[in-house]
Enzyme design. Structure first.
Site, short mmCIF file in Angstrom:
data_model
loop_
_atom_site.label_atom_id
_atom_site.label_comp_id
_atom_site.label_asym_id
_atom_site.label_seq_id
_atom_site.Cartn_x
_atom_site.Cartn_y
_atom_site.Cartn_z
N ARG A 123 0.80 -1.24 0.00
CA ARG A 123 0.00 0.00 0.00
C ARG A 123 0.83 1.28 0.00
NH1 ARG A 123 -2.68 -3.22 3.34
NH2 ARG A 123 -4.56 -4.15 2.46
N LYS A 145 3.80 11.88 -10.65
CA LYS A 145 3.06 10.96 -11.54
C LYS A 145 3.92 9.73 -11.78
CE LYS A 145 0.24 13.80 -14.59
NZ LYS A 145 0.06 14.11 -16.02
N GLU A 187 11.22 19.07 -23.68
CA GLU A 187 10.52 19.55 -22.48
C GLU A 187 11.12 20.89 -22.01
OE1 GLU A 187 7.83 17.99 -21.80
OE2 GLU A 187 8.13 15.93 -22.47
N LYS A 229 8.14 23.52 -13.06
CA LYS A 229 7.34 22.31 -12.84
C LYS A 229 6.87 22.27 -11.38
CE LYS A 229 6.09 17.77 -13.80
NZ LYS A 229 6.27 16.58 -14.57
N GLU A 239 -3.75 17.48 -11.70
CA GLU A 239 -4.11 17.86 -13.06
C GLU A 239 -5.60 18.10 -13.26
OE1 GLU A 239 -1.75 15.91 -16.04
OE2 GLU A 239 -3.09 16.59 -17.62
N ARG A 243 -2.22 22.52 -14.34
CA ARG A 243 -1.20 21.54 -14.77
C ARG A 243 -1.31 21.20 -16.24
NH1 ARG A 243 1.21 16.58 -11.01
NH2 ARG A 243 2.70 15.83 -12.51
N HIS A 250 1.99 18.81 -26.80
CA HIS A 250 1.76 17.38 -26.62
C HIS A 250 0.54 16.84 -27.37
CE1 HIS A 250 4.88 17.72 -23.63
NE2 HIS A 250 4.78 16.45 -23.28
N HIS A 254 1.79 13.87 -29.19
CA HIS A 254 1.31 12.50 -28.91
C HIS A 254 0.82 11.82 -30.19
CE1 HIS A 254 0.58 13.29 -24.36
NE2 HIS A 254 1.73 12.68 -24.56
N HIS A 267 9.58 10.39 -27.37
CA HIS A 267 8.63 11.36 -26.84
C HIS A 267 9.11 12.81 -27.00
CE1 HIS A 267 5.54 13.05 -24.29
NE2 HIS A 267 6.48 13.64 -23.57
N1 LIG Z 1 5.96 10.99 -14.75
C1 LIG Z 1 5.97 12.05 -15.51
O1 LIG Z 1 5.50 13.12 -15.12
C2 LIG Z 1 6.58 11.94 -16.87
C3 LIG Z 1 6.81 13.10 -17.61
C4 LIG Z 1 7.46 12.97 -18.85
C5 LIG Z 1 7.82 11.72 -19.33
N2 LIG Z 1 7.56 10.61 -18.55
C6 LIG Z 1 7.97 9.27 -19.02
O2 LIG Z 1 9.39 9.25 -19.09
C7 LIG Z 1 9.78 8.23 -20.01
C8 LIG Z 1 10.92 8.73 -20.85
O3 LIG Z 1 11.99 9.02 -20.01
P1 LIG Z 1 13.48 9.18 -20.59
O4 LIG Z 1 13.44 10.04 -21.78
O5 LIG Z 1 14.33 9.56 -19.44
O6 LIG Z 1 13.78 7.72 -21.14
P2 LIG Z 1 14.53 6.42 -20.56
O7 LIG Z 1 14.33 6.25 -19.11
O8 LIG Z 1 14.13 5.31 -21.45
O9 LIG Z 1 16.07 6.76 -20.81
C9 LIG Z 1 16.53 6.90 -22.14
C10 LIG Z 1 17.72 5.99 -22.42
O10 LIG Z 1 18.88 6.53 -21.79
C11 LIG Z 1 19.52 5.56 -20.96
N3 LIG Z 1 20.11 6.31 -19.87
C12 LIG Z 1 19.48 6.89 -18.82
N4 LIG Z 1 20.35 7.64 -18.12
C13 LIG Z 1 21.55 7.51 -18.73
C14 LIG Z 1 22.83 8.09 -18.50
N5 LIG Z 1 23.03 8.98 -17.54
N6 LIG Z 1 23.85 7.72 -19.31
C15 LIG Z 1 23.64 6.87 -20.35
N7 LIG Z 1 22.45 6.34 -20.64
C16 LIG Z 1 21.41 6.66 -19.85
C17 LIG Z 1 18.41 4.60 -20.58
O11 LIG Z 1 18.91 3.34 -20.26
C18 LIG Z 1 17.59 4.57 -21.88
O12 LIG Z 1 18.18 3.69 -22.79
C19 LIG Z 1 8.54 7.86 -20.79
O13 LIG Z 1 8.08 6.60 -20.37
C20 LIG Z 1 7.52 8.93 -20.41
O14 LIG Z 1 6.20 8.47 -20.42
C21 LIG Z 1 6.96 10.70 -17.35
ZN LIG Z 2 6.26 15.30 -22.26
#
Ligand SMILES: NC(=O)c1ccc[n+]([C@@H]2O[C@H](COP(=O)([O-])OP(=O)(O)OC[C@H]3O[C@@H](n4cnc5c(N)ncnc54)[C@H](O)[C@@H]3O)[C@@H](O)[C@H]2O)c1
Ligand SMILES: [Zn+2]
Length: 365
Positions: A123, A145, A187, A229, A239, A243, A250, A254, A267
């Site tokens: 939980r 989130k 972003e 943020k 949201e 927000r 997007h 999207h 993304h």
């Molecule tokens: N929760 C939220 O508010 C929110 C907001 C925006 C995006 N997201 C989510 O975030 C995700 C995308 O995140 P991302 O762009 O960080 O992608 P990711 O976590 O897939 O990382 C991108 C790549 O970089 C590698 N990597 C990470 N850190 C590294 C480093 N320091 N050195 C070398 N390689 C590294 C990872 O292994 C991966 O292959 C999506 O799933 C999206 O939906 C969430």
């Molecule tokens: Zn985004």
């Protein structure tokens, strides 16, 4: 060294984002300072583990923590109920106690997945976010989130689960592939457009330094984005109001991302294109002046994005945008820039204009 502290004001669930460089040796002491108990579960992916897992584990053990490590393959497909289940099973088998803390060491995928695990294990247990990509440092690690994808939609299963603190070491970006830096810039530019002409101006005049990983430039953008943020999330955690401005770029973004089946475009790349498209819509509707549109376009054109869009079909993008509509509300909503630094939510964009702008983006004109 911690160079900036940004507070996310959420009453008794408020927390601090610590940002700086060369911070790895002070991580475990900070966990102690925040009352994290000995049992910690470090969740990370294989790419991140290669560089950052050992130093973190050494530091935790030095401070007498007892870390359990869970390492998963990298990639968006890991953000699933299957991975969630596998991680929960491992934690239960290892008898991870209720007072344990999950440490999410990685990009947005790890942050969302490990955060979701922390939200539902017995939980809900504590969570610390250690974002390692630009995107996660400026965006996904902040705001609570968390969640995973379902085959019927991205981010469809999840929760709001705020961390105890966020630990952002910009030195991690040294090992990040350029394509991932570009994604993060989607972003970053968005924050400038929605809330800060100053940030936009800084990105415009320091783009080479940012992409060249100049520490001061990175700390500057990280801090400004995190502040925006944090402020938006403090005003509207779940949201239901302001927000939504974080969705600028997007709606079209999207659509492009989904039409490319989440493989053609990442993304952040889709968001960069979405920002251009939505700024164009705003200009055509007389909401944004032509000079501001040109500034946005010329900045985004300078970001080295390699994605090839010629295989995208306009009809697939339009279909994906309309499906998005059902998800958010009855009407299709756009967050359109009105100047650089402010936006307006608009629901009456002509379908013809959407069609025209999607065509323009795909043809690259
Ligand atoms: N929760 C939220 O508010 C929110 C907001 C925006 C995006 N997201 C989510 O975030 C995700 C995308 O995140 P991302 O762009 O960080 O992608 P990711 O976590 O897939 O990382 C991108 C790549 O970089 C590698 N990597 C990470 N850190 C590294 C480093 N320091 N050195 C070398 N390689 C590294 C990872 O292994 C991966 O292959 C999506 O799933 C999206 O939906 C969430
Ligand atoms: Zn985004």
């Amino acid at each position: 060294m911690i160079q900036q502290q940004i507070d996310v004001a959420l009453g008794y669930r408020s927390y601090t984002i610590y940002a700086g460089s060369d911070m790895s040796s002070s991580f475990a002491p900070m966990c102690r300072q925040h009352g994290i108990s000995d049992a910690v579960v470090v969740i990370t992916d294989q790419n991140v583990a290669r560089y950052y897992l050992k130093p973190m584990l050494r530091n935790l053990v030095e401070q007498k923590f007892q870390p359990l490590t869970i390492k998963i393959p990298a990639g968006e497909t890991q953000k699933s109920m299957n991975s969630t289940n596998a991680i929960l099973t491992k934690m239960l088998k290892e008898r991870v106690p209720r007072n344990a803390c999950v440490i999410a060491l990685g990009g947005g995928v790890i942050g969302d997945l490990a955060g979701f695990v922390a939200a539902i294990y017995q939980r809900g247990i504590k969570l610390v976010q250690v974002p390692t990509t630009l995107l996660s440092q400026v965006d996904s690690s902040i705001g609570g989130k968390v969640g995973v994808n379902h085959k019927l939609g991205k981010n469809m299963i999840g929760a709001f689960h705020q961390p105890v603190f966020v630990w952002t070491d910009i030195d991690c970006l040294k090992t990040l592939p350029l394509r991932e830096m570009v994604c993060g810039m989607g972003e970053v530019v968005k924050y400038g457009i929605i809330r800060s002409a100053e940030l936009f101006g800084f990105i415009d005049s320091h783009l080479d330094e940012i992409l060249g990983l100049n520490r001061e430039a990175l700390i500057n953008i990280q801090t400004q984005c995190a502040k925006i943020k944090a402020e938006v999330v403090s005003l509207d955690e779940k949201e239901s109001g302001v927000r939504i401005i974080l969705n600028c770029g997007h709606t079209i973004g999207h659509g492009l991302e989904a039409a490319g089946r989440y493989t053609l475009l990442k993304h952040g790349e889709a968001v960069l294109l979405g920002l251009v498209a939505e700024s164009y819509i705003s200009k055509e509707m007389g909401l944004l002046d032509a000079a501001s549109y040109e500034r946005i376009l010329s900045l985004i054109n300078r970001i080295p994005m390699k994605a090839k869009l010629s295989s995208l079909k306009i009809s697939d993008v339009i279909k994906a945008i309309s499906l998005d509509k059902k998800r958010i509300s009855k009407k299709l909503r756009f967050v359109l820039p009105t100047t650089i630094g402010s936006v307006k939510v608009v629901e009456d964009v002509e379908p013809k204009l959407i069609q025209a702008v999607v065509k323009k983006i795909i043809k690259g004109k």
